[in-house]
Design a protein around this motif. Structure first.
Motif, PDB file in Angstrom:
ATOM      1  N   THR A   1      32.883  12.834  61.130  1.00 47.08           N
ATOM      2  CA  THR A   1      32.813  12.065  62.491  1.00 47.08           C
ATOM      3  C   THR A   1      31.508  12.548  62.813  1.00 47.08           C
ATOM      4  O   THR A   1      30.560  11.892  63.291  1.00 47.08           O
ATOM      5  CB  THR A   1      33.772  11.987  63.200  1.00 47.08           C
ATOM      6  OG1 THR A   1      35.059  11.442  62.557  1.00 47.08           O
ATOM      7  CG2 THR A   1      33.463  11.142  64.233  1.00 47.08           C
TER       8      THR A   1
ATOM      9  N   ARG B   1      27.746  10.739  63.555  1.00 44.80           N
ATOM     10  CA  ARG B   1      27.099  10.731  64.790  1.00 44.80           C
ATOM     11  C   ARG B   1      25.844  11.093  64.831  1.00 44.80           C
ATOM     12  O   ARG B   1      24.874  10.609  65.447  1.00 44.80           O
ATOM     13  CB  ARG B   1      28.006  11.419  65.996  1.00 44.80           C
ATOM     14  CG  ARG B   1      28.832  10.282  66.758  1.00 44.80           C
ATOM     15  CD  ARG B   1      29.367  11.231  68.021  1.00 44.80           C
ATOM     16  NE  ARG B   1      30.794  11.702  67.608  1.00 44.80           N
ATOM     17  CZ  ARG B   1      31.922  11.110  67.839  1.00 44.80           C
ATOM     18  NH1 ARG B   1      32.001   9.691  68.301  1.00 44.80           N
ATOM     19  NH2 ARG B   1      33.050  11.550  67.411  1.00 44.80           N
ATOM     20  N   GLU B   2      25.718  12.331  64.178  1.00 51.50           N
ATOM     21  CA  GLU B   2      24.461  13.085  64.012  1.00 51.50           C
ATOM     22  C   GLU B   2      23.247  12.012  63.552  1.00 51.50           C
ATOM     23  O   GLU B   2      22.261  11.884  63.704  1.00 51.50           O
ATOM     24  CB  GLU B   2      24.480  14.237  63.179  1.00 51.50           C
ATOM     25  CG  GLU B   2      23.206  15.067  62.987  1.00 51.50           C
ATOM     26  CD  GLU B   2      23.559  16.177  61.786  1.00 51.50           C
ATOM     27  OE1 GLU B   2      22.516  16.872  61.372  1.00 51.50           O
ATOM     28  OE2 GLU B   2      24.715  16.491  61.730  1.00 51.50           O
TER      29      GLU B   2
ATOM     30  N   GLU C   1      22.336   9.269  65.883  1.00 54.10           N
ATOM     31  CA  GLU C   1      21.346   9.874  66.904  1.00 54.10           C
ATOM     32  C   GLU C   1      20.072  10.064  66.308  1.00 54.10           C
ATOM     33  O   GLU C   1      18.900  10.105  67.002  1.00 54.10           O
ATOM     34  CB  GLU C   1      22.014  11.007  67.612  1.00 54.10           C
ATOM     35  CG  GLU C   1      23.312  10.760  68.598  1.00 54.10           C
ATOM     36  CD  GLU C   1      23.705  12.111  68.988  1.00 54.10           C
ATOM     37  OE1 GLU C   1      23.229  13.038  68.659  1.00 54.10           O
ATOM     38  OE2 GLU C   1      25.019  12.078  69.496  1.00 54.10           O
TER      39      GLU C   1
ATOM     40  N   SER D   1      30.404   2.230  64.081  1.00 50.58           N
ATOM     41  CA  SER D   1      31.428   2.745  64.887  1.00 50.58           C
ATOM     42  C   SER D   1      31.673   4.018  63.573  1.00 50.58           C
ATOM     43  O   SER D   1      32.330   3.724  62.394  1.00 50.58           O
ATOM     44  CB  SER D   1      32.733   1.845  64.707  1.00 50.58           C
ATOM     45  OG  SER D   1      33.919   2.670  64.913  1.00 50.58           O
ATOM     46  N   PRO D   2      31.715   4.935  64.209  1.00 50.39           N
ATOM     47  CA  PRO D   2      31.883   6.245  63.197  1.00 50.39           C
ATOM     48  C   PRO D   2      33.463   6.294  62.728  1.00 50.39           C
ATOM     49  O   PRO D   2      33.612   6.619  61.543  1.00 50.39           O
ATOM     50  CB  PRO D   2      31.687   7.565  64.089  1.00 50.39           C
ATOM     51  CG  PRO D   2      30.777   7.151  65.021  1.00 50.39           C
ATOM     52  CD  PRO D   2      31.162   5.620  65.660  1.00 50.39           C
TER      53      PRO D   2
END
Lengths: 219, 219
Positions: free
Chosen positions: A139, A143-144, A147, A155-156
DNA sequence: GTCTATATCACGATAGAC
DNA sequence: GTCTATCGTGATATAGAC
């Protein structure tokens, strides 16, 4: 490292129990059957594991430990998120393909709402912690990548579910999957093909700008 | 159509058996438990279904029939393959989300190598035929899309496996999936979100030229 | 650590009264 | 069509000798 230590009774039990639980599930396997497959009497088995639930959790814990061991290094490097996701996918597929029982055991653990009340056993907390570590790893990577602008804003959590489906379910699908694919799921060729299919899917599904290839094999 | 016919004992049994088998599997459920949940004695249950295996297969057959009923119309239209694939995905997700037990039962049927020897029972052939019809439908659609140049030349079989993972596994994942997503899997919002996530994934993963959106909801 | 023997219980399935 | 009673088997788990 590969020093041939003779396997203990405990290891032998875990091996045969892993194969049996993977194929027929917790309820479908009897302790008598496990004992006989391990070359022991039933009471000797209960000497090593106090209960069937404890044996099952020990099996599951070992499977999760093997997987976590493979996944951890892929997240540790300083590579780009898309590169790390490729390595993570390769490592997960390798881990699932290495032991035929791993995917089935893991899938059962994920979708069978702990019928034997895992929280009541201290060993159950170990397995839950392993799963949490693996999940937070992938997860966080997703997200990384979002970003960093390498992945679109999916959606992760949903993406993790899709990844689990594409890997764990696939290698757990047994006879059905083999009938669909027309051959073994675990041959080197089939494993390489699955990696390529998933990564191509990921690239075209996650990358902001579509990438050309994911290391294509020929069928 | 919605004439309130009082449910027969047989329907009641199928309902409670479906819920129980979905949660704990074939081996994990006893006929005594099914009978009591249906408000019958154990012998009355054996009057309606001659064996546990026959009951299980009847449950599975009903689930597959409901799904096939939803999927068939999406393949019948003359729309473009990518359009039909969107509708097929929506219909499958709707079918799986309608009854909480459908996905679990189906997933068990797919990855548990018929421990109770389904081929020996005549009812088992019905369920196998249903699965074949569904599979040939989606596989044919994928091939059609590739030939029409709308989909890239992915392996139809691998893509079907990924689709099953993204749908059947997801809705079977129960407590685990809910913990990951942070809420119910079956709420109208969660179902709509899953559809959008899968379709976006499909568009960017299958289309020759990437498509912008798949009907995005906001989280 | 491994064994035999046993306790206790639930399982799938059947017989037969009503 | 539902019931009580039962058959035969196998389940998990324990006791205690070696």
């Amino acid at each position: 490292m590969p020093v041939p230590i003779p396997p203990t009774s405990r290891d032998k039990i875990l091996d045969v129990a892993e194969a049996l639980f993977a194929r027929r599930g917790f309820e479908g396997v009897g302790m008598r059957e496990v004992a006989e497959a391990a070359g022991l009497g039933k009471s000797s088995l209960f000497h090593h594991f106090r209960s069937k639930a404890q044996l099952y959790l020990a099996v599951l814990e070992r499977v999760l430990a093997r997987i976590e061991e493979r996944l951890a290094p892929t997240l540790a490097s300083g590579a780009a998120p898309s590169e790390k996701l490729d390595r993570w996918t390769d490592a997960l597929v390798d881990a699932l393909a290495e032991h035929a029982s791993a995917a089935r055991l893991l899938l059962r653990g994920l979708f069978e709402d702990d019928a034997f009340d895992a929280e009541a056993w201290p060993e159950g907390q170990d397995t839950e912690r392993r799963i949490e570590v693996i999940l937070s790893g992938i997860t966080g990577l997703l997200r990384e990548g979002i970003e960093a602008g390498e992945f679109r804003a999916a959606s992760p959590a949903h993406t993790v579910q899709t990844l689990i489906g594409a890997t764990v379910y696939h290698f757990a699908s047994g006879e059905f999957g083999e009938g669909l694919l027309g051959g073994s799921l675990l041959s080197a060729q089939a494993v390489a093909r699955r990696k390529a299919e998933i990564k191509t899917f990921l690239h075209h599904g996650l990358a902001v700008r579509p990438v050309q290839s994911a290391g294509g094999e020929k069928t």
